[in-house]
Every structure is written in structure tokens, then in C-alpha cells.
Design a protein around this motif. Structure first.
Motif, PDB file in Angstrom:
ATOM      1  N   ASP A   1       0.822  -1.219   0.000  1.00  0.00           N
ATOM      2  CA  ASP A   1       0.000   0.000   0.000  1.00  0.00           C
ATOM      3  C   ASP A   1       0.850   1.260   0.000  1.00  0.00           C
ATOM      4  O   ASP A   1       0.516   2.247  -0.667  1.00  0.00           O
ATOM      5  CB  ASP A   1      -0.909   0.030   1.236  1.00  0.00           C
ATOM      6  CG  ASP A   1      -2.072  -0.940   1.127  1.00  0.00           C
ATOM      7  OD1 ASP A   1      -2.440  -1.287  -0.009  1.00  0.00           O
ATOM      8  OD2 ASP A   1      -2.597  -1.343   2.168  1.00  0.00           O
ATOM      9  N   ALA A   2       1.946   1.254   0.748  1.00  0.00           N
ATOM     10  CA  ALA A   2       2.729   2.479   0.954  1.00  0.00           C
ATOM     11  C   ALA A   2       4.075   2.483   0.258  1.00  0.00           C
ATOM     12  O   ALA A   2       4.676   3.541   0.088  1.00  0.00           O
ATOM     13  CB  ALA A   2       2.952   2.701   2.453  1.00  0.00           C
TER      14      ALA A   2
ATOM     15  N   MET B   1       2.143   5.059  -4.088  1.00  0.00           N
ATOM     16  CA  MET B   1       0.685   5.197  -4.017  1.00  0.00           C
ATOM     17  C   MET B   1       0.257   6.547  -3.450  1.00  0.00           C
ATOM     18  O   MET B   1      -0.929   6.758  -3.184  1.00  0.00           O
ATOM     19  CB  MET B   1       0.093   4.076  -3.148  1.00  0.00           C
ATOM     20  CG  MET B   1       0.481   2.683  -3.586  1.00  0.00           C
ATOM     21  SD  MET B   1      -0.079   2.307  -5.258  1.00  0.00           S
ATOM     22  CE  MET B   1       0.609   0.659  -5.451  1.00  0.00           C
ATOM     23  N   GLY B   2       1.208   7.444  -3.271  1.00  0.00           N
ATOM     24  CA  GLY B   2       0.891   8.754  -2.742  1.00  0.00           C
ATOM     25  C   GLY B   2       0.557   8.719  -1.261  1.00  0.00           C
ATOM     26  O   GLY B   2       0.686   7.688  -0.595  1.00  0.00           O
ATOM     27  N   MET B   3       0.091   9.854  -0.761  1.00  0.00           N
ATOM     28  CA  MET B   3      -0.221   9.954   0.656  1.00  0.00           C
ATOM     29  C   MET B   3      -1.412   9.082   1.036  1.00  0.00           C
ATOM     30  O   MET B   3      -1.516   8.625   2.181  1.00  0.00           O
ATOM     31  CB  MET B   3      -0.513  11.417   1.007  1.00  0.00           C
ATOM     32  CG  MET B   3      -0.450  11.706   2.498  1.00  0.00           C
ATOM     33  SD  MET B   3       1.192  11.362   3.184  1.00  0.00           S
ATOM     34  CE  MET B   3       0.791  11.160   4.920  1.00  0.00           C
ATOM     35  N   ALA B   4      -2.307   8.836   0.065  1.00  0.00           N
ATOM     36  CA  ALA B   4      -3.458   7.976   0.354  1.00  0.00           C
ATOM     37  C   ALA B   4      -2.992   6.570   0.710  1.00  0.00           C
ATOM     38  O   ALA B   4      -3.519   5.937   1.640  1.00  0.00           O
ATOM     39  CB  ALA B   4      -4.398   7.930  -0.840  1.00  0.00           C
ATOM     40  N   GLY B   5      -1.988   6.075  -0.003  1.00  0.00           N
ATOM     41  CA  GLY B   5      -1.442   4.758   0.296  1.00  0.00           C
ATOM     42  C   GLY B   5      -0.746   4.720   1.646  1.00  0.00           C
ATOM     43  O   GLY B   5      -0.863   3.746   2.395  1.00  0.00           O
ATOM     44  N   VAL B   6      -0.033   5.805   1.971  1.00  0.00           N
ATOM     45  CA  VAL B   6       0.656   5.895   3.254  1.00  0.00           C
ATOM     46  C   VAL B   6      -0.370   5.884   4.396  1.00  0.00           C
ATOM     47  O   VAL B   6      -0.182   5.212   5.413  1.00  0.00           O
ATOM     48  CB  VAL B   6       1.528   7.162   3.321  1.00  0.00           C
ATOM     49  CG1 VAL B   6       2.091   7.364   4.724  1.00  0.00           C
ATOM     50  CG2 VAL B   6       2.664   7.073   2.314  1.00  0.00           C
ATOM     51  N   SER B   7      -1.459   6.638   4.214  1.00  0.00           N
ATOM     52  CA  SER B   7      -2.499   6.685   5.243  1.00  0.00           C
ATOM     53  C   SER B   7      -3.191   5.343   5.413  1.00  0.00           C
ATOM     54  O   SER B   7      -3.462   4.904   6.538  1.00  0.00           O
ATOM     55  CB  SER B   7      -3.540   7.763   4.893  1.00  0.00           C
ATOM     56  OG  SER B   7      -2.952   9.040   4.876  1.00  0.00           O
TER      57      SER B   7
END
Length: 490
Positions: A80-81, A240-246
């Protein structure tokens, strides 16, 4: 506002029992802090024994925390991240920190076994306390099963490296992942149950040894895997951008649930007002540092796309870097011990929360029966262990981890609110630890919990909604009428 049990203006002014109050009054009834503390350790037929100091309490928190995110869930979070999974760990750790500050204040002020359930009962009322307790059952009980699922993966790594055979997937993987029944998952829960039946002191001693082994195993991983770190593996740092990090952070928050395990030992601690806040904060600092260090080295040693589908990622990295099985075997030993420690301490927390709820009459009395010799709630331990063991053997890991995260976040959010309420309603109450910058930090902690919950997928929310609906049915059908506060009013 009317006094509790008083008649409305112009009506019958003869005294009435509080139970005659409206539904709202009954749902909002609170249990006095003094009564919560006075009942500490008291069960059906015996009492819990105060045998733990700060070191044992810290080890309980580390034991319940360290291992889940690194040894089991890392393989699900990295896809995901990407390499930014390190940031995901930091986000999850910061979210946990604000809630840990609130837990530390309440654990020092209300040192009982019920953890956030008891804190909510003293501040927000019975219905909210029940909801919190129901979330804790999801948090602790399901996380035992989720962690136990990963134990079989590392057990197979160990068996393969030492004896040259593995347990067939049909008996070592959950249904949906090629298995029929996850026998190792059931086995590790039963082993933890045996330790717990011996009493809190014996369980704490075994856990301390296991915690030492798993810290050494992670440090060994760092020392070996750092040799395989390649700068190119960090190039696509946030794919995946910040959405993936979150999203990864929300999943990894599951890895921090253990820090509150010490608060469930409030009735078995020698000096809970002093030691509980210290144990909670110290354990969180140690665990976060180790998580970030191991994650940074892991994604540097193995391209992030290769983590997908791996529940024993660290052992694979050791084998990849060295080309030798011996290092992977040593890590597998550490992982087997580490995950067993998590199962032991989280299962302990679950039994103590149900103990507190049973003493309040919200769940059956069998959960608060204490064996006079061991000082342990034996029936409680057996029932919870068998339930968690069967759950571990039958449900896939990913769904379990996310369901645990949302229950945890909900309970943590309520703890932050409870600190604010108790500061206003009982400002002069002695506090061995005070959350700094209150109410700012508790508000931030609450908002971070809401933010992390919003990062979870729709399916997880649906599962959570169904779980809460079932909980409300149980409360209105059983708990509300059998509550000790309700029976005392009759």
C-alpha cells in the motif's frame, strides 16, 4: 436538570427509586471512580493478586505490541505504501502517542482491569462504556486470532530450516488462503492459555523472557539485513501517494494496540498509580523505535513489490541477503517466540476486560470467577482462549487486522474524550500523571483516531457496523437489565 430519581415539577413528589428514571437516565448512569477503585481485584470466589512491578508491566505492553506489525502485517502494509511504510509507522505511532498520553493519565487515576471500558463507565455513562467494552472485545479477541494466524507461517520457516519439512497448507493456512484448518494458530492460543491458567506472576515471567528473545531477534535482523540495503529500493519512495501511506498507517495501527495492555493489569500491579503511566509511555517509545528501524532496513533490502502476499517477510529477506538458511532460521525462532508473546499478553488483556465487565454485571458472572489458588479467572481464560483459537484457525489475516484496527481506534477515541470529561467533572482528583496541554492533546488524539478510521475501507466499516449492532442487541437484551448499577437501584 432534575436530581436523579426526582419527580418533574407539578407531579408526584414522593420519592422514587432511580430505576424509575427514563431510558436516557439509565443509559447515562456512571460508576463512581471511588467504587471502581474499591472493587479492584474482587471477583466471584476470590481476588486477583498484586504481583507486578513497573518492569513486568512494561514487558506486558511490549509483549502485546512488538511483533505484530513487523513479523506479520508488514507484508500487507508495504504494497500500500511502498518504502514510505516507514512514514506509515510514524503516523500510526504518533496517533498512538496522543492516545497513550490519555491512557497514562487515566491508568494512574483509575487503576483497574477494565482499561478504557472502565474509564468510559466513570465518565461517559453505561451505554458508552458498553460500546467501548464491545470494541475492546473486538480489539483484543480478534487481534489474538490475527496474530496467531501468522505464527504458523514462521513455524513452517523454522521447521523447514531445521528439520526439512513443513506443515501442509491445508493444516497451516486459514481458509481462503489454501487451508482447511490453521492448526498452528489454534496451538499457540492453547499454549498461551496454559501459561495464563498458572497465574499472572508466572505469565509475566514467561512473557519477559519471550520479549527479550524477540528484541534480540529484531536486532539480529537489522545487523544482517543492512548489508543488503540498496539505495535504488528507496527510489520510488511513495508510489501510491499519501493515500497509500495513510491506508497502510491505518492497518499498521493494529501493531500499536499492545501499549494499552498494561492498563488491563491495573488490579494486579503493586503500585499502579505510579507504574502504569510509566510502563505505557516507555513501551510505546521502545516499540516505535524498533518498528521504524526494522521497516527502513527491510524495504531497503527487498524491493517493495516483492512484499505482497508474504506473511514471513523478514525471514525471506534474511535468506535473500545472506544466501544461507541459518540466519532465516534464527529469525524464525525469534518470530515464533515473539508472536507467542503477543498472543499471551493480548489474551491476558482480553480476559481482564471481560473480568471487569462481568463484575459490573454486563456479561455473565462466569467471567469474573477467580480460582482461589492461582488467583486467575480460569473459566474466563478457557472460554476466551477456545473462542480465539477457533477464530484464528478459520478467518483470513487481512480481514482480522483491519477489523481490529477500527475497534482499537474507536476505543482510543473514547479514552481521549474521557480525559477531557474527567478533568471537568473531577478537577481535584489525584492524578499521578497528567496529559500535557489538555484538552488540546486529547482533542488531537481524538481527531487522529477519526482520521485513521476514515482511511479504512468500506468492508471494514460494514463489519464494524454489524459488530456494533450485535453489541447493542446484547446490551439491551442482557446487560442493561443485569447491570449491578441497575440492580442496586431496585
Amino acid at each position: 436538570m432534575l436530581e436523579h430519581g426526582a419527580a418533574p415539577p407539578g407531579g408526584d413528589r414522593s420519592p422514587r427509586p432511580p430505576s424509575a428514571g427514563g431510558l436516557g437516565t439509565r443509559l447515562m448512569r456512571r460508576k463512581p471512580v471511588e467504587r471502581l477503585v474499591a472493587e479492584g481485584g474482587q471477583g466471584e470466589g476470590g481476588t486477583l493478586r498484586r504481583s507486578m512491578g513497573m518492569w513486568q508491566l512494561t514487558m506486558i505492553s511490549i509483549g502485546a505490541t512488538l511483533g505484530t506489525g513487523i513479523f506479520v502485517v508488514l507484508g500487507e502494509a508495504v504494497p500500500d505504501a511502498g518504502p514510505a511504510v516507514v512514514i506509515s509507522f510514524v503516523i500510526a505511532g504518533i496517533t498512538a502517542l496522543f492516545s497513550a498520553l490519555s491512557y497514562a493519565e487515566l491508568a494512574g487515576s483509575i487503576p483497574v482491569s477494565g482499561s478504557s471500558y472502565s474509564y468510559a463507565y466513570a465518565t461517559l455513562g453505561e451505554l458508552v462504556a458498553w460500546i467501548c467494552g464491545w470494541c475492546l472485545i473486538l480489539e483484543y479477541g480478534v487481534s489474538v486470532a490475527a496474530v496467531a494466524v501468522g505464527w504458523g507461517q514462521y513455524l513452517n520457516e523454522l521447521l523447514d530450516g531445521t528439520l526439512g519439512f513443513t506443515i501442509p497448507d491445508a493444516l497451516s493456512a486459514p481458509p481462503g488462503d489454501g487451508g482447511i484448518f490453521n492448526l498452528p494458530a489454534l496451538l499457540v492460543v492453547v499454549l498461551a492459555m496454559v501459561f495464563l491458567l498458572g497465574g499472572a506472576k508466572e505469565s509475566a515471567r514467561a512473557n519477559t523472557i519471550m520479549v527479550a528473545v524477540k528484541i534480540l531477534a529484531l536486532l539480529l535482523f537489522c545487523g544482517v539485513a543492512v548489508q543488503g540495503v540498496k539505495s535504488g529500493n528507496y527510489a520510488d519512495f511513495m508510489p501510491m501517494g499519501m493515500a497509500g501511506v495513510s491506508a497502510a498507517g491505518a492497518t499498521l495501527f493494529f501493531s500499536y494496540i499492545g501499549f494499552d495492555a498494561a492498563s488491563t493489569a491495573g488490579e494486579e500491579a503493586k503500585n499502579p498509580q505510579r507504574d502504569l503511566p510509566r510502563a505505557i509511555m516507555l513501551s510505546l517509545v521502545i516499540v516505535t523505535a524498533l518498528y521504524c528501524l526494522v521497516a527502513a532496513i527491510a524495504v531497503g533490502a527487498l524491493p517493495w513489490k516483492q512484499f505482497e502476499g508474504s506473511e514471513a517477510a523478514l525471514a525471506g529477506i534474511m535468506k535473500e541477503v545472506t544466501g544461507q538458511n541459518i540466519w532465516a532460521v534464527l529469525l524464525a525462532v525469534g518470530a515464533v517466540v515473539a508472536i507467542a508473546s503477543v498472543v499471551l499478553t493480548v489474551l491476558y488483556g482480553q480476559t481482564r476486560i471481560l473480568f471487569a465487565m462481568s463484575r459490573d454485571g454486563l456479561v455473565p458472572k462466569v467471567f469474573s470467577k477467580v480460582h482461589p489458588k492461582s488467583g486467575a479467572p480460569r473459566a474466563n481464560t478457557v472460554i476466551v482462549s477456545l473462542f480465539c483459537g477457533v477464530l484464528a484457525a478459520a478467518v483470513p489475516l487481512g480481514q482480522l487486522a483491519d477489523a481490529t484496527s477500527i475497534g482499537t481506534l474507536f476505543a482510543f477515541g473514547l479514552v481521549n474524550v474521557a480525559v477531557i470529561v474527567l478533568r471537568r467533572t473531577r478537577p481535584d482528583m489525584p492524578r499521578s500523571f497528567r496529559t500535557p496541554l489538555s484538552p488540546l492533546f486529547p482533542v488531537i488524539g481524538f481527531l487522529l483516531c477519526v482520521y485513521m478510521m476514515g482511511s479504512l475501507d468500506v468492508v471494514t466499516w460494514v463489519v464494524f457496523g454489524v459488530w456494533m449492532a450485535v453489541g447493542l442487541v446484547v446490551y439491551f437484551g442482557y446487560g442493561m437489565r443485569r447491570s449491578r448499577l441497575a440492580t442496586a437501584e431496585k
